[in-house]
Design an enzyme around this catalytic site. Structure first.
Site, mmCIF file in Angstrom:
data_model
loop_
_atom_site.group_PDB
_atom_site.id
_atom_site.type_symbol
_atom_site.label_atom_id
_atom_site.label_comp_id
_atom_site.label_asym_id
_atom_site.label_seq_id
_atom_site.Cartn_x
_atom_site.Cartn_y
_atom_site.Cartn_z
ATOM 1 N N ASP A 460 0.793 -1.223 0.000
ATOM 2 C CA ASP A 460 0.000 0.000 0.000
ATOM 3 C C ASP A 460 0.834 1.285 0.000
ATOM 4 O O ASP A 460 0.572 2.215 0.765
ATOM 5 C CB ASP A 460 -0.961 -0.008 1.201
ATOM 6 C CG ASP A 460 -2.014 -1.103 1.057
ATOM 7 O OD1 ASP A 460 -2.550 -1.259 -0.050
ATOM 8 O OD2 ASP A 460 -2.280 -1.824 2.034
ATOM 9 N N ASN A 497 1.715 -6.196 -1.664
ATOM 10 C CA ASN A 497 0.262 -6.190 -1.503
ATOM 11 C C ASN A 497 -0.356 -4.936 -2.101
ATOM 12 O O ASN A 497 0.083 -3.814 -1.800
ATOM 13 C CB ASN A 497 -0.055 -6.263 -0.002
ATOM 14 C CG ASN A 497 -1.517 -5.994 0.300
ATOM 15 O OD1 ASN A 497 -2.388 -6.715 -0.160
ATOM 16 N ND2 ASN A 497 -1.775 -4.935 1.053
ATOM 17 N N GLU A 498 -1.380 -5.109 -2.927
ATOM 18 C CA GLU A 498 -2.190 -4.004 -3.436
ATOM 19 C C GLU A 498 -1.349 -2.894 -4.083
ATOM 20 O O GLU A 498 -1.579 -1.720 -3.850
ATOM 21 C CB GLU A 498 -3.070 -3.425 -2.314
ATOM 22 C CG GLU A 498 -4.091 -4.436 -1.828
ATOM 23 C CD GLU A 498 -4.967 -3.972 -0.668
ATOM 24 O OE1 GLU A 498 -6.084 -4.475 -0.541
ATOM 25 O OE2 GLU A 498 -4.516 -3.115 0.119
ATOM 26 N N LEU A 499 -0.359 -3.315 -4.869
ATOM 27 C CA LEU A 499 0.459 -2.316 -5.566
ATOM 28 C C LEU A 499 -0.113 -2.086 -6.958
ATOM 29 O O LEU A 499 -0.437 -0.970 -7.341
ATOM 30 C CB LEU A 499 1.917 -2.795 -5.637
ATOM 31 C CG LEU A 499 2.530 -3.186 -4.279
ATOM 32 C CD1 LEU A 499 3.905 -3.793 -4.451
ATOM 33 C CD2 LEU A 499 2.598 -1.977 -3.360
ATOM 34 N N ASP A 580 -9.864 -8.672 -4.971
ATOM 35 C CA ASP A 580 -9.643 -8.082 -3.648
ATOM 36 C C ASP A 580 -10.856 -7.178 -3.466
ATOM 37 O O ASP A 580 -11.048 -6.244 -4.251
ATOM 38 C CB ASP A 580 -8.319 -7.299 -3.745
ATOM 39 C CG ASP A 580 -7.967 -6.448 -2.554
ATOM 40 O OD1 ASP A 580 -8.877 -5.975 -1.865
ATOM 41 O OD2 ASP A 580 -6.769 -6.211 -2.321
#
Ligand SMILES: *[C@@H]1O[C@H](CO)[C@@H](O)[C@H](O)[C@H]1NC(C)=O
Ligand SMILES: *[C@@H]1O[C@H](CO)[C@@H](O)[C@H](O)[C@H]1NC(C)=O
Ligand SMILES: *[C@@H]1O[C@H](CO)[C@@H](O)[C@H](O)[C@H]1NC(C)=O
Ligand SMILES: *[C@@H]1O[C@H](CO)[C@@H](O)[C@H](O)[C@H]1NC(C)=O
Ligand SMILES: *[C@@H]1O[C@H](CO)[C@@H](O)[C@H](O)[C@H]1NC(C)=O
Length: 949
Positions: A460, A497-499, A580
Site C-alpha cells: 500500500d 500487496n495491493e500495488l 480483492d
C-alpha cells in the site's frame, strides 16, 4: 513433532575434523542490559527481544511504572499487559527514543582465534554495533542477516569483551530520511499512512507504524538470534544459510512443470570463513517417517561463488513419496543432510533441512482452446496446481500474530495451525507488510499441510527506486528466498500487496501524465530486480510482482523487464484476475450480484468486535461498553492517518459500519445489564460478519463450476494481532469468533448452499464439491415454522433431490421463487437443507461420506417471529461433550460459549437446531489455565437470547 529450528546455524561439532576447530558463542539468553541515557533508565534485557518487552519485564523502574501499568489495573500476565487500554498511544515515548542493548562480559572466547565474527539473524532495525566501544558496523534492514568481522576490534578490548547494540528510533529515522531533499517524494497520494508516516523509506515491518487492524508500537531490538563465531584455522566454515531447491528437471517458475521428469535437488550453502581447495559435498535424503534412505552420495557440479558452495543431484521421477496439502493427500517429509567436505573427505560443516517433494505452480497462462471447449470463459487462468493437479484453495490471510515477534511461541503457532487445519483451510496468504516468518512456522505448515502464499514485505505505497534502496532490498530478498525455499509449504512469492491493483491506479487517477514513470519505477523494483533474484535462487516457486493482478502477457528472461504484466490490457467479458473486494455499505452485504467475478478471491471481508472475554483481557471494567472511548479508539478502521492519539472521528466511522450492519439484519440487543448488553452487541457484529463471509465464500466456491472457473477463496483475516475490532476469525489468544466456525463449515469438501435473491425472491440451491472425482448424494428440503412444526405440503418444495456433482464443480439441485411457494407466513418459516454424499477424497482409496446442513429464511433474521427455543445443555465430563436440545422451537445461531482461562474449540457452533433433535459436540482443549473448571462455565444461547435478559 520434530522441529529443526536452529540446525541451519549450528555447525555440529561432533562431525568436525579436530584440526578445523571453531568456536560458536550463542548470544541468546539473559545477561543483557537495556538502557537509555537520555531517559536515565536501565533494566535487565534478553536476546532475542525488543525494548518494550524488556522494559515491561523490568517493571522495577519507579517513575515509568505509570506508563507501563497505567491506572491501578495491575495484571500479572505480561502477555496481555502490553496491550492494555490505550498503551499503543501512551507508550510512544519508547519508540521515540534510542535504546542500547549491552551484553555481559563474554568470558569464554577463544584465545587462539585467527578471525572472529558477529552473526545477526535479525536486528530491528537501525543499529550501530560496538565491540568494547569500537564501532564494527551498522544495520538498516530488519529482514536481513548481517555478519561483521570483529577480529580487529576484539584486540582492543581490555578484559572480557562486551557488545553494545545501539538501536535508533525508527519513526525518527524514517522522518529524517523523508526530509532529506534527495529522497524520492510522492505528491500524488498513493502513500497510505496508518499512524507513523514514512514507513516506505525503511525496511522494517510496515505494520509496526500502524495498520487498520493493529497498534503502532514501532518496536526496536535484537528480535532474532545472534552468534559470535571464531575460527581457529584458516580452512574452516560456518553455515549462515542454506538454499535447498527441489524441482522437476527443466522446470521454470512460470510454466507448468512436467510431472514425468526426474527430480533435481540443488543444494547451496552460504558460509562464513574460507574453504580449502577442491571442496566436495554429499547429501543423504531420508524419509522422516520410515527412516528409509531415498538417496545418498556425492553432489555433482560443485561450484563456489559469492560465499556459497553449491551442487546438485537427480532423483528418479517416481522415487519420492509426494508431499500434499491437507485434505489432498499425505504430508510426506524427508530429512536432507548436506555435508561440505575437504579434499580428504573430512567434514567441514553439516546441515539438515526437513523438506518434501512437490511441485507448486501458479497458473497465470492464457486460457487454452481445450479450456474454452470445457465452457471456461476466455482470458487467463489464475489458480494454483500442486503436483500437476488443480485444486480449490481454501483459507485466509495471515497477519503478524503479535506486535512483538519475540513472544510468538511455537506453542501458540501450533494452536493457530491446528485451528487452520481443523477449519478445513489448506492455504494462508502470508501478507506483505508484517515480517518474513521464522522457519519454525514454515516447519509447522510443512507438517500440517498448509500452503503458505508468501509475500515480500511491501504494501500500500510506492517505494523508492534509488540504488541504495535496491541493494538493500536485493540482500533481503536473496536471504529470505534461500532460507525458506526448502519448505514444501512455500507456495508462492508475491512482490507485495495491493500495488498493481490499488497504488498504480491511484497515481493514474491523480497524475495521468506521471503514470508511465511510476509504472517504470514499480517494474524496476518488483520485476527487474526481484524476479531474477527469485529465479536465481529457486526454480520451484512461482513469482508474481503484486498480490492482485491480471496476470502477464509474456515472460522474457532476457528483456530488461522480464515479465510483461497485463495491467488493464483486458477484454470485456474475459476473466484474468484474482480479486480483492471490500464494501462497507452493508446494504449490499448479501447481494451476491455485488461480489466480484474472477478466477480467485485473495481478500475480502468486514470487521467485527472480539468477544467480551477478549475485551476483558485488555481494557478496564468501566470501559466495557460499545462506545467507550477506549473501545472506539482501539478500532483503527478507519486508521487515524496521523500519530494524533485521539482520532475518534475515523474510529467512529468503523464502529458505525458495524452498528448499521447489525441494525439492518439482526435483532438489536436489548439487555438490562450493561456488560451483558456489550457482550450481546459484540456477538451480533460477529453474526453479521460470519453470515456475510459465508455468502461470499459460497459464491466463490460455486464459481468453480461457472465460466469464471473460480479456484480459491482466502478471506481477510485469519487471526488477531491484539484485542480490538478487526476482520479476524480468531481472537488474539486463540478464541474462535463465529466466523471461524462458519468458515470451517462452509470449507467442507461438499456443501449445499442457497442463493437467495431478496429482491426478486428467486432461490436456487447448489451443491458444490472440491473433490477431484464425481460424488453422488441426496439433499433433503424441510420447511418448518419457528415452533418446529412442518409447513403443510412442505411449502410446495420436494422433500428431497438426488444429485451428481463433478470434481471441482457445482450443480443446481433446486430452483423456485419464494413468493410463489405456499409459505403461510414468511416471518415464521425456515427451510432446512440437509445433504449426504459419497465420494473419494483426493489421493484416497476409499469412499467417504459427507454431510452438510444449511438453513434458508426468506426474511432477514431481524424480521423473524422468533420463539424461545428453550435450549437445554448437558455435559458429559467423561467424554468432554456437551449436548444441546431445543425444547421450545427452532434455535438459530445456537452458540456455545466458554469462559476465560481456556483456549479451544467446539466441534460445531452457531448451528441451527430443530425441536426433537439433539446435538452433541466435543470441546477440544488447546490450553487450560483453569484446572478443568472451565467446563462448568460453558453456556448456550441462540438468536432469541440476544434481546432477552
Ligand atoms: C537518537 O540518536 C540520534 C543519533 O545519535 C540523535 O540524533 C537523536 O537525537 C537521538 N534521539 C533521542 C530522542 O535521543
Ligand atoms: C496471452 O494473451 C494475450 C492477449 O490477452 C496476448 O497478448 C499474449 O501474447 C498471450 N500470451 C501468450 C504467452 O500466448
Ligand atoms: C497492452 O499490451 C501491448 C502489447 O501487447 C502493449 O504494447 C501496451 O502498452 C499494453 N497496454 C497497457 C495499457 O498496458
Ligand atoms: C436479483 O433480482 C433483481 C430483481 O429482479 C435483479 O435486478 C438482480 O440482478 C438479481 N440479482 C442477482 C445476483 O441475480
Ligand atoms: C432425508 O430424509 C429421509 C426421510 O426422512 C431420511 O431417511 C434421510 O436420512 C434424510 N437424508 C438426509 C441427508 O438428511
Amino acid at each position: 513433532m520434530h522441529l529443526h529450528k536452529h540446525l541451519a546455524l549450528a555447525a555440529l561439532p561432533a562431525t568436525l575434523h579436530p584440526a578445523l576447530a571453531q568456536k560458536v558463542v550463542d548470544l541468546a539468553g539473559d545477561g543483557w542490559t537495556v538502557s537509555s541515557k537520555a531517559l536515565n533508565i536501565s533494566v535487565p534485557g534478553k536476546l532475542p527481544s525488543q525494548v518494550h518487552l524488556d522494559l515491561f519485564a523490568g517493571k522495577a523502574i519507579g517513575k515509568f511504572l505509570y506508563c507501563l501499568a497505567p491506572k491501578t489495573h495491575v495484571q500479572t500476565n505480561p502477555q496481555s499487559h502490553r496491550y492494555h487500554g490505550l498503551n499503543d498511544f501512551n507508550q510512544r515515548w519508547i519508540c521515540n527514543n534510542n535504546w542500547t542493548y549491552t551484553s555481559h562480559p563474554l568470558h569464554n572466547l577463544s584465545t587462539k582465534a585467527k578471525s572472529s565474527w558477529l552473526v545477526f539473524n535479525g536486528l530491528d532495525t537501525f543499529t550501530t554495533i560496538e565491540v568494547c566501544g569500537q564501532i564494527v558496523g551498522t544495520t538498516d534492514n530488519q529482514f536481513r542477516q548481517y555478519t561483521f568481522d570483529i577480529s580487529g576490534a576484539l584486540k582492543s578490548c581490555k578484559g572480557d569483551p562486551t557488545l553494545d547494540l545501539n538501536f535508533g528510533s525508527a519513526p525518527e529515522i524514517a522522518n529524517a530520511i523523508a526530509s532529506d531533499p534527495s529522497s524520492e517524494k510522492w505528491p500524488y497520494g498513493p502513500q497510505q499512512i496508518y499512524e507513523f508516516p514514512n514507513r516506505w523509506y525503511i525496511r522494517k515491518e510496515q505494520s509496526d507504524f500502524g495498520w487498520d487492524w493493529g497498534p503502532a508500537f514501532a518496536p526496536a531490538g535484537p528480535w532474532r538470534d545472534a552468534y559470535l563465531v571464531q575460527f581457529e584455522n584458516e580452512e574452516s566454515i560456518y553455515v549462515l544459510n542454506t538454499d535447498l531447491d527441489i524441482f522437476r528437471k527443466g522446470q521454470i517458475n512460470h510454466v507448468a512443470p512436467d510431472q514425468t521428469q526426474p527430480w533435481v535437488v540443488n543444494a547451496s550453502i552460504d558460509f562464513l570463513g574460507s574453504l580449502p581447495k577442491k571442496p566436495s559435498m554429499t547429501i543423504e535424503i531420508k524419509d522422516v517417517e520410515s527412516g528409509k534412505i531415498l538417496k545418498s552420495g556425492p553432489l555433482e557440479s560443485i561450484s563456489v561463488s559469492g560465499g556459497a558452495i553449491s551442487g546438485s543431484i537427480t532423483i528418479d521421477a517416481d522415487a519420492p513419496n509426494l508431499w500434499w496439502p491437507t485434505g489432498l493427500g499425505k504430508q510426506n517429509l524427508y530429512d536432507a543432510t548436506i555435508s561440505v567436505q575437504d579434499s580428504k573427505h573430512h567434514s567441514l560443516a553439516d546441515v539438515t533441512k526437513r523438506t518434501g517433494f512437490r511441485t507448486i505452480f501458479l497458473n497465470r497462462l492464457n486460457i487454452t482452446e481445450d479450456q474454452l471447449a470445457q465452457g471456461i470463459a476466455p482470458g487467463a487462468n489464475w489458480h494454483f496446481e500442486v503436483n500437476g493437479q488443480e485444486f480449490y484453495a481454501k483459507g485466509s490471510n495471515f497477519i503478524p500474530p503479535d506486535a512483538f515477534w519475540p513472544r510468538v511461541t511455537e506453542e501458540k503457532m501450533q494452536r493457530l495451525f491446528n485451528a487452520v487445519v481443523e477449519g478445513n483451510q489448506n492455504m494462508l496468504r502470508v501478507w506483505a507488510s508484517g515480517a518474513y516468518l521464522p522457519d519454525f512456522i514454515y516447519d509447522i505448515a510443512d507438517e500440517q499441510g498448509v500452503l503458505l502464499w508468501s509475500e515480500f514485505q511491501f504494501s500500500d505505497a510506492l517505494y523508492p527506486s534509488d540504488d541504495k534502496f535496491l541493494e538493500n532490498v536485493a540482500a533481503e530478498v536473496s536471504y529470505n528466498v534461500r532460507r525458506l525455499n526448502h519448505h514444501p509449504s512455500l507456495a508462492l512469492w508475491a512482490g507485495g500487496n495491493e500495488l498493481e491493483s490499488l497504488e498504480l491506479p491511484i497515481v493514474k487517477g491523480a497524475a495521468p501524465d506521471k503514470y508511465a514513470f511510476y509504472v517504470g519505477e514499480y517494474e524496476k523494483l518488483f520485476i527487474s530486480l526481484i524476479l531474477p533474484l527469485v529465479y536465481e535462487n529457486s526454480r520451484s516457486i512461482p513469482y508474481m510482482p503484486s498480490s492482485t493482478n491480471n496476470g502477464f502477457l509474456y515472460v522474457n528472461l532476457s528483456a530488461p523487464v522480464p515479465m510483461a504484466e497485463r495491467y488493464d490490457n483486458t477484454t470485456a467479458g474475459h476473466y484474468y484476475s484474482d480479486t480483492d473486494h471490500y464494501n462497507y455499505d452493508s446494504s449490499v452485504a448479501f447481494d451476491f450480484g455485488s461480489y466480484p467475478v474472477g478466477r480467485f478471491a485473495n481478500e475480502f471481508g468486514y470487521h467485527s468486535m472480539p468477544s467480551l472475554q477478549s475485551w476483558q483481557q485488555a481494557i478496564d471494567p468501566e470501559d466495557l461498553h460499545f462506545n467507550s472511548s477506549t473501545v472506539v479508539l482501539r478500532n483503527h478502521h478507519y486508521p487515524p492517518g496521523t500519530t494524533d492519539t485521539h482520532n475518534l472521528r475515523n474510529s467512529s466511522k468503523g464502529m458505525g459500519e458495524m452498528t448499521m450492519a447489525v441494525e439492518r439484519y439482526y435483532p438489536i440487543p436489548h439487555k438490562k445489564d450493561s456488560v451483558q448488553q456489550f457482550s450481546a452487541w459484540c456477538h451480533a457484529t460477529q453474526l453479521f460478519q460470519a453470515d456475510m463471509y459465508k455468502s461470499e465464500i459460497i459464491f466463490y466456491r460455486r464459481g468453480s463450476g461457472m465460466p469464471e472457473r473460480q479456484l480459491g477463496s482466502l478471506y481477510w483475516q485469519l487471526e488477531d494481532i491484539w484485542q480490538a475490532p478487526t476482520w479476524a476469525g480468531i481472537e488474539y489468544d486463540g478464541r474462535w469468533k463465529v466466523l471461524h466456525y462458519v468458515a470451517r463449515d462452509i470449507y467442507q469438501p461438499i456443501i449445499v448452499s442457497p442463493f437467495w435473491n431478496y429482491t426478486s425472491g428467486d432461490l436456487s440451491v447448489y451443491v458444490t464439491s472440491d473433490l477431484w472425482e464425481t460424488a453422488r448424494g441426496t439433499v433433503n428440503f424441510t420447511w418448518v415454522d419457528l415452533t418446529g412444526k412442518p409447513i403443510p405440503g412442505n411449502a410446495g418444495t420436494p422433500q428431497s433431490r438426488q444429485f451428481t456433482v463433478g470434481g471441482l464443480n457445482t450443480t443446481k439441485v433446486y430452483e423456485a421463487n419464494t413468493a410463489k411457494l405456499s409459505i403461510p407466513d414468511k416471518t415464521d418459516a425456515v427451510l432446512v437443507l440437509s445433504l449426504i454424499a459419497h465420494g473419494r477424497m483426493p489421493n484416497s482409496e476409499s469412499v467417504s461420506t459427507f454431510v452438510h446442513r444449511e438453513k434458508v429464511t426468506t426474511v432477514f433474521p431481524n424480521k423473524l417471529s422468533l420463539v424461545d427455543p428453550k435450549l437445554e445443555l448437558s455435559h458429559d465430563s467423561s467424554s468432554n461433550t456437551f449436548t444441546v436440545e431445543a425444547k421450545g422451537g427452532v434455535s438459530l445461531y445456537t452458540w456455545l460459549d466458554y469462559p476465560a482461562g481456556v483456549v479451544g474449540y467446539f466441534d460445531d457452533n452457531a448451528f441451527t437446531l430443530v425441536p426433537g433433535e439433539k446435538k452433541t459436540v466435543r470441546f477440544t482443549v488447546q490450553k487450560d489455565e483453569t484446572g478443568g473448571k472451565w467446563a462448568q462455565g460453558v453456556t448456550v444461547q441462540s438468536l432469541w437470547d440476544q434481546t432477552t435478559d
